[in-house]
Design an enzyme around this catalytic site. Structure first.
Site, mmCIF file in Angstrom:
data_model
loop_
_atom_site.group_PDB
_atom_site.id
_atom_site.type_symbol
_atom_site.label_atom_id
_atom_site.label_comp_id
_atom_site.label_asym_id
_atom_site.label_seq_id
_atom_site.Cartn_x
_atom_site.Cartn_y
_atom_site.Cartn_z
ATOM 1 N N GLU A 168 0.806 -1.239 0.000
ATOM 2 C CA GLU A 168 0.000 0.000 0.000
ATOM 3 C C GLU A 168 0.836 1.286 0.000
ATOM 4 O OE1 GLU A 168 -2.806 -0.373 3.225
ATOM 5 O OE2 GLU A 168 -3.798 -2.087 2.293
ATOM 6 N N ASN A 211 2.100 -5.220 -3.124
ATOM 7 C CA ASN A 211 0.695 -5.552 -2.839
ATOM 8 C C ASN A 211 -0.091 -4.269 -2.572
ATOM 9 O OD1 ASN A 211 -1.266 -7.709 -2.155
ATOM 10 N ND2 ASN A 211 -1.166 -6.886 -0.071
ATOM 11 N N HIS A 247 -10.480 -6.288 -2.070
ATOM 12 C CA HIS A 247 -11.528 -6.111 -1.053
ATOM 13 C C HIS A 247 -12.688 -5.388 -1.736
ATOM 14 C CE1 HIS A 247 -8.953 -7.360 2.229
ATOM 15 N NE2 HIS A 247 -8.026 -6.500 1.864
ATOM 16 N N GLU A 276 -6.095 -10.804 -0.992
ATOM 17 C CA GLU A 276 -6.905 -10.579 0.221
ATOM 18 C C GLU A 276 -8.382 -10.545 -0.128
ATOM 19 O OE1 GLU A 276 -5.476 -7.142 2.393
ATOM 20 O OE2 GLU A 276 -3.388 -7.678 2.022
ATOM 21 N N ASP A 278 -12.103 -10.508 -0.460
ATOM 22 C CA ASP A 278 -13.385 -10.641 0.232
ATOM 23 C C ASP A 278 -14.390 -9.751 -0.483
ATOM 24 O OD1 ASP A 278 -12.501 -8.176 1.313
ATOM 25 O OD2 ASP A 278 -12.493 -8.887 3.380
HETATM 26 C C1 XIL Z 1 -6.293 -6.167 8.348
HETATM 27 C C2 XIL Z 1 -6.610 -7.328 9.267
HETATM 28 O O1 XIL Z 1 -7.512 -8.177 8.615
HETATM 29 C C3 XIL Z 1 -7.198 -6.825 10.566
HETATM 30 O O2 XIL Z 1 -7.313 -7.903 11.491
HETATM 31 C C4 XIL Z 1 -6.324 -5.742 11.159
HETATM 32 O O3 XIL Z 1 -6.962 -5.203 12.296
HETATM 33 C C5 XIL Z 1 -6.065 -4.647 10.157
HETATM 34 O O4 XIL Z 1 -5.500 -5.211 8.993
HETATM 35 N N1 XIL Z 1 -4.915 -4.538 3.744
HETATM 36 C C6 XIL Z 1 -3.930 -5.372 4.197
HETATM 37 C C7 XIL Z 1 -4.187 -6.249 5.369
HETATM 38 O O5 XIL Z 1 -2.866 -5.473 3.579
HETATM 39 O O6 XIL Z 1 -3.049 -6.434 6.156
HETATM 40 C C8 XIL Z 1 -5.298 -5.709 6.224
HETATM 41 O O7 XIL Z 1 -5.591 -6.667 7.228
HETATM 42 C C9 XIL Z 1 -6.519 -5.410 5.380
HETATM 43 C C10 XIL Z 1 -6.198 -4.367 4.346
#
Ligand code: XIL
Length: 460
Positions: A168, A211, A247, A276, A278
């Protein structure tokens, strides 16, 4: 409802204990056999993805590995893991030079024991970054960043399939600019390249990824990442892969050009991974979105695998959006079926249940909730959900914490251990595939209000 004392059997005390221990052992053995057998089967996300030359992973939180249903679902369905928080800077080096790997090690050893890949997440990120890092001056910060990458990667050397080296680093919106962070602000644009070069020198076998999120379609942010990756490839900066967090929700839906975007990155000569995933929502809309994401990855030959950001909705970082493949009871959602179908797999319940001849696929889950509480007692309810095959029966052990006593039960056939603390509740009849039922009981607290321990459901 009239309260009464637990039903007891008439056997002598010692015999009863022996029988209960033997039964418990048999149940545990049956449980293990079920997960081990299913992990090899062609009807899980991991095995279906493997047949397509991909992995199918999930984020894992070490704190849940002890939960039977969590571990069973993880082991049955997934063949890659990403520690959800345990490898982040605040978890691994909360104070300078003091490295703690306990929680991440738990996940890595679980994964190794099960033959799962591990994605390392993440080495350099502005978030979940301990305060001391931001307080350093430039040259000290550079040393701290190099040391962090080196120590963490060395600890896991040879055990990580891919590392999210930098996470990020770009701003949202139309600017295409870098995001402000201690690294960006003090070290300048070059910190990303420097991080990749350092990472490569520590573990040259690990794939090194950049990422990010909101880079899933073609837009100003993904264009900026694209330009960076292109430049890195041209100049020989060691980058192997780009992770697309993916996401999604109604404000940030699956982009129409998702596949095209993955493809343009792949065409730069890097692997792409969905890291990641979802998707908030439910039912067929969620299922369609999930299926489309999986199809997009499969259509891009360098899309090497997919990871969903958690096993069950109940532990999702966006739990209220129910964004994952398993519901809070570890039941398979329509999204699960859509993913499995997109991977070319087929659900074990579909049409040809091997029944007793070919190794049973019967399964069930049990979930506890407290439904009512009074000054001296509470009611517990356990919901049983059948897997994708119909059950002729099920059993669930419930352990109360002495001096608690179960005073009443309903909707099941209880049997007891010698001490009266372990109640094994058996079904009174069958359960259709995917259907739920529940049983209940009243616990006299006797001053102890700890929730009973509900063991794994055994299907028959
Ligand atoms: C999130 C986790 O799922 C949570 O448990 C934590 O509180 C915050 O981070 N981008 C990412 C992940 O790269 O590491 C993040 O994970 C979600 C967004």
């Amino acid at each position: 409802m009239t309260e009464h004392v637990p039903r007891r059997t008439a056997e002598p005390r010692r015999l009863r204990r022996t029988v209960v221990l033997a039964l418990t052992g048999a149940l545990a053995a049956a449980g293990l056999a079920v997960s081990a057998g299913a992990a090899q089967a062609a009807d899980s996300l991991g095995s279906a993805a493997t047949a397509k030359g991909r992995y199918f992973g999930t984020a894992v939180a070490s704190g849940h590995l002890g939960e039977t249903d969590y571990a069973a679902t993880l082991d049955r369905e997934f063949n890659a893991v990403t520690p959800e928080n345990e490898m982040k800077w605040d978890a691994t080096e909360s104070s300078r030079g003091n490295f703690t790997f306990g929680a991440a090690d738990q996940i890595v050893s679980h994964a190794k024991a099960k033959g799962m890949k591990v994605r390392g997440h993440t080495l350099v990120w502005y978030s979940q970054l301990p305060g001391w890092v931001g307080g350093l001056g430039a040259s000290d910060l550079q040393n701290a960043m190099d040391n962090h990458i080196t120590q963490v990667m060395q600890h896991y050397k040879g055990q990580i399939y891919a590392w999210d080296v930098v996470n990020e680093a770009f701003q949202d919106g139309g600017s295409g600019a870098r995001r402000s962070s201690p690294f960006q602000d003090k070290l300048g644009d070059g910190y990303i390249e420097h991080a990749f070069r350092t990472a490569h020198s520590v573990d040259p076998a690990a794939k090194l990824c950049y990422n990010d999120y909101n880079t899933d379609g073609v837009n100003a942010k993904s264009n900026a990442v694209y330009a960076m990756v292109k430049d890195f490839k041209q100049r020989g900066v060691p980058i192997d892969c780009v992770g697309f967090q993916s996401h999604f929700n109604s404000q940030s839906p699956v982009p129409g050009d998702y596949q095209a975007n993955l493809q343009r990155f792949a065409d730069l000569g890097v692997d792409v991974q969905i890291t990641e995933l979802d998707i908030e929502g439910s039912g067929s809309a969620q299922a369609t979105n999930y299926g489309n994401v999986v199809k997009a990855c499969l259509a891009v030959s360098r899309c090497t695998g997919m990871t969903v950001w958690g096993v069950t909705d109940k532990y999702s970082w966006r739990s209220s959006g129910t964004p994952l493949l398993f519901d809070g009871n570890y039941g398979k959602k329509p999204a699960y079926d859509a993913v499995l179908a997109a991977l070319g797999g087929s659900s074990s319940g579909g049409g040809t249940d091997p029944g007793d001849g070919g190794g049973s696929t019967k399964s069930c889950t049990a979930t506890y909730t407290e439904t009512q509480r009074w000054g001296d007692r509470f009611n517990g309810q356990v919901t049983i959900r059948a897997g994708s095959s119909a059950l002729s029966g099920w059993k669930v052990p419930v352990t109360v914490h002495s001096p608690q006593k179960v005073s009443t039960t309903w909707s099941g056939n209880p049997s007891w251990d010698a001490g009266g603390n372990v109640m094994t509740m058996a079904s009174t009849g069958g359960l259709a595939a995917g259907a739920t039922t529940s049983f209940g009981f009243t616990v006299m607290a006797n001053g102890t209000w700890t929730a009973p321990a509900v063991g794994a459901c055994t299907a028959s």
